[in-house]
Design a protein around this motif. Structure first.
Motif, PDB file in Angstrom:
ATOM      1  N   ASP A 271       7.494  -3.827   7.660  1.00  0.00           N
ATOM      2  CA  ASP A 271       6.805  -5.111   7.559  1.00  0.00           C
ATOM      3  C   ASP A 271       6.088  -5.180   6.216  1.00  0.00           C
ATOM      4  O   ASP A 271       5.317  -4.288   5.854  1.00  0.00           O
TER       5      ASP A 271
ATOM      6  N   ASN B 215      -7.279  -8.163  12.524  1.00  0.00           N
ATOM      7  CA  ASN B 215      -6.146  -7.394  13.042  1.00  0.00           C
ATOM      8  C   ASN B 215      -5.932  -7.762  14.510  1.00  0.00           C
ATOM      9  O   ASN B 215      -6.875  -7.770  15.299  1.00  0.00           O
TER      10      ASN B 215
ATOM     11  N   GLN C 200      -1.301 -11.320   4.339  1.00  0.00           N
ATOM     12  CA  GLN C 200      -1.019 -11.063   5.746  1.00  0.00           C
ATOM     13  C   GLN C 200       0.175 -10.123   5.885  1.00  0.00           C
ATOM     14  O   GLN C 200       1.007 -10.006   4.976  1.00  0.00           O
ATOM     15  N   LYS C 201       0.237  -9.487   7.032  1.00  0.00           N
ATOM     16  CA  LYS C 201       1.346  -8.609   7.355  1.00  0.00           C
ATOM     17  C   LYS C 201       1.697  -8.862   8.807  1.00  0.00           C
ATOM     18  O   LYS C 201       0.836  -8.752   9.688  1.00  0.00           O
ATOM     19  N   SER C 202       2.941  -9.221   9.060  1.00  0.00           N
ATOM     20  CA  SER C 202       3.341  -9.657  10.399  1.00  0.00           C
ATOM     21  C   SER C 202       3.447  -8.519  11.395  1.00  0.00           C
ATOM     22  O   SER C 202       3.503  -8.747  12.601  1.00  0.00           O
ATOM     23  N   GLY C 203       3.477  -7.284  10.905  1.00  0.00           N
ATOM     24  CA  GLY C 203       3.551  -6.127  11.792  1.00  0.00           C
ATOM     25  C   GLY C 203       2.818  -4.952  11.192  1.00  0.00           C
ATOM     26  O   GLY C 203       2.225  -5.046  10.111  1.00  0.00           O
TER      27      GLY C 203
ATOM     28  N   LYS D  41       2.206  -8.796  20.067  1.00  0.00           N
ATOM     29  CA  LYS D  41       1.683  -9.339  18.806  1.00  0.00           C
ATOM     30  C   LYS D  41       1.076  -8.211  17.987  1.00  0.00           C
ATOM     31  O   LYS D  41       0.242  -7.448  18.476  1.00  0.00           O
ATOM     32  N   LYS D  42       1.519  -8.100  16.745  1.00  0.00           N
ATOM     33  CA  LYS D  42       1.006  -7.107  15.808  1.00  0.00           C
ATOM     34  C   LYS D  42       0.876  -7.787  14.442  1.00  0.00           C
ATOM     35  O   LYS D  42       1.879  -8.103  13.816  1.00  0.00           O
ATOM     36  N   SER D  43      -0.314  -7.996  14.028  1.00  0.00           N
ATOM     37  CA  SER D  43      -0.500  -8.671  12.744  1.00  0.00           C
ATOM     38  C   SER D  43      -1.777  -8.189  12.076  1.00  0.00           C
ATOM     39  O   SER D  43      -2.709  -7.704  12.733  1.00  0.00           O
ATOM     40  N   PHE D  44      -1.785  -8.337  10.776  1.00  0.00           N
ATOM     41  CA  PHE D  44      -2.938  -7.956   9.965  1.00  0.00           C
ATOM     42  C   PHE D  44      -3.118  -9.016   8.886  1.00  0.00           C
ATOM     43  O   PHE D  44      -2.151  -9.484   8.277  1.00  0.00           O
ATOM     44  N   SER D  45      -4.348  -9.410   8.648  1.00  0.00           N
ATOM     45  CA  SER D  45      -4.626 -10.365   7.579  1.00  0.00           C
ATOM     46  C   SER D  45      -5.971 -10.039   6.947  1.00  0.00           C
ATOM     47  O   SER D  45      -6.862  -9.469   7.597  1.00  0.00           O
TER      48      SER D  45
END
Length: 396
Positions: free
Chosen positions: A190, A135, A182-185, A147-151
């Motif tokens: 998102d 994250n 993955q999730k870009s936000g 930047k906000k991402s989750f994988s």
């Protein structure tokens, strides 16, 4: 008076004899009933004393450092064979009795087979489950946007191996599944996207050319597909209303490679197949009609659901090694050449390398790497992908 008493005594003597005989018969019947009702405890020549103060009359067949295998008579007077842990046995008196009360092929006078080490089980199962979560949150960066991402990446590894001492047949079966999303936000708008969804199985069926030989006739079978249904944009739902683009067994590929295998030890295998074939297809006509997978058409004008290809030669190198209890390696490397094709000859490389470092008990730090490429490509630029995961693994 005296004569009358003697007369009555003479009459009672035959009756007492009859009653005595009947009582004796009843006693014998009761003894037989007790004998057969307790044959599970009174069966054969050996006597096992258990720590719970019970005894089992039996025949010890084999003994390992941790277990006895023995035969006995159950309550239904049937011969049975079972195992018992040594930890629940106090001691065993061999040949305690002179005779077998019931004769059977299991009840012989042969001494029990004693193994100084635990004998290998013919079947071995393995299970592994790995997870990697990442994250990234970055706000008010000095340069660039937030930047906000989750994988997340998860892996599943299953194995079923068969090898029996003295048998000329052996097999290895493996399943490897990798799912990455993955999730870009982090907002509700998102959407989760698929990064990879790869489900493969590997099989090696072999038969030694002669007993204790290092050379085997074998066939390598490789299957590959995906598990989840994927829609346009790599989403798990049809947000773009363009339909499915991938699914379970759409597409799939089965590669059959019969040949010769050289196995000098338990951890190295080299298989050479002069001829291999590919069975490629889809089970969904909708996915086939996207045109991503097959290039030929059937009589209805739809894309073909099945394609058969001759691939030519294939070389497979499998390496499985354990160092003590802290390091495990499972490497699969294959090279294939489609010299039977009408197109330019290629030598394709396909490798999967799994390395596990034990942290504690069944918890491992696992490194997974994928390596693919064409050795005749100029310049040579192989595809490489690696993932490091925390995993649980167990072999039984």
């Amino acid at each position: 008076m005296k004569k009358n008493v003697q007369h009555h005594l003479v009459q009672l003597r035959p009756m007492s004899k009859i009653l005595f005989k009947r009582a004796l018969i009843v006693k014998q019947i009761l003894m037989l009933v007790v004998l057969f009702s307790t044959t599970n405890l009174l069966a054969q020549k050996d006597l096992m004393h258990k720590k719970d103060s019970t005894e089992v009359r039996c025949k010890i067949i084999t003994e390992t450092p941790s277990m006895y295998t023995y035969a006995y008579i159950n309550a239904k007077n049937n011969v049975k064979k079972t195992n018992i842990l040594k930890s629940v046995v106090e001691n065993v008196e061999y040949n305690k009795f002179d005779k077998n009360l019931v004769e059977d092929k299991l009840f012989t006078d042969a001494a029990p087979i004693v193994y100084t080490e635990e004998p290998l089980k013919p079947y071995q199962y393995s299970f592994g489950l790995g997870l990697n979560v990442s994250n990234i949150l970055e706000f008010n960066a000095p340069s660039g946007p937030d930047k906000k991402s989750f994988s997340a990446t998860t892996t599943l590894d299953l194995g079923l191996d068969y090898y029996k001492e003295g048998s000329r047949f052996a097999m290895t079966n493996e399943l490897h599944w990798t799912l990455a999303v993955q999730k870009s936000g982090i907002s509700g708008s998102d959407r989760i996207q698929r990064v990879s969804d790869e489900l493969i199985t590997l099989h090696d069926f072999s038969y030694t050319l002669s007993k204790n030989s290092k050379w085997n006739a074998n066939i390598i079978v490789k299957n590959s597909t995906s598990f989840f249904t994927i829609y346009d944009g790599d989403y798990f739902k049809d947000y773009n209303n363009n339909g499915k683009i991938q699914g379970f067994l759409s597409p799939y590929q089965v590669v059959l490679s019969p040949g010769i295998k050289y196995q000098p030890n338990n951890y190295f295998r080299l298989s050479l197949s002069p001829y291999s074939v590919s069975l490629y297809g889809l089970t969904s006509q909708q996915i086939a009609n996207t045109g991503y997978y097959t290039q030929t058409y059937d009589t209805n004008g739809d894309y073909d659901l099945f394609v058969f290809d001759q691939l030519g030669a294939e070389l497979n190198i499998w390496y499985d090694r354990k160092y003590k209890k802290w390091l495990e390696m499972q490497y699969r490397l294959g090279f294939s050449s489609d010299y039977l094709s009408n197109e330019d000859i290629t030598i394709l490389m396909d490798g999967m390398f799994i390395t596990k470092i034990r942290i504690v008990k069944n918890i491992y730090l696992t490194h997974r790497a994928i390596l693919k490429g064409d050795l005749l490509e100029t310049p040579f630029k192989p595809y490489y992908k690696q993932t490091i995961l925390l995993s649980f693994a167990k072999t039984f």
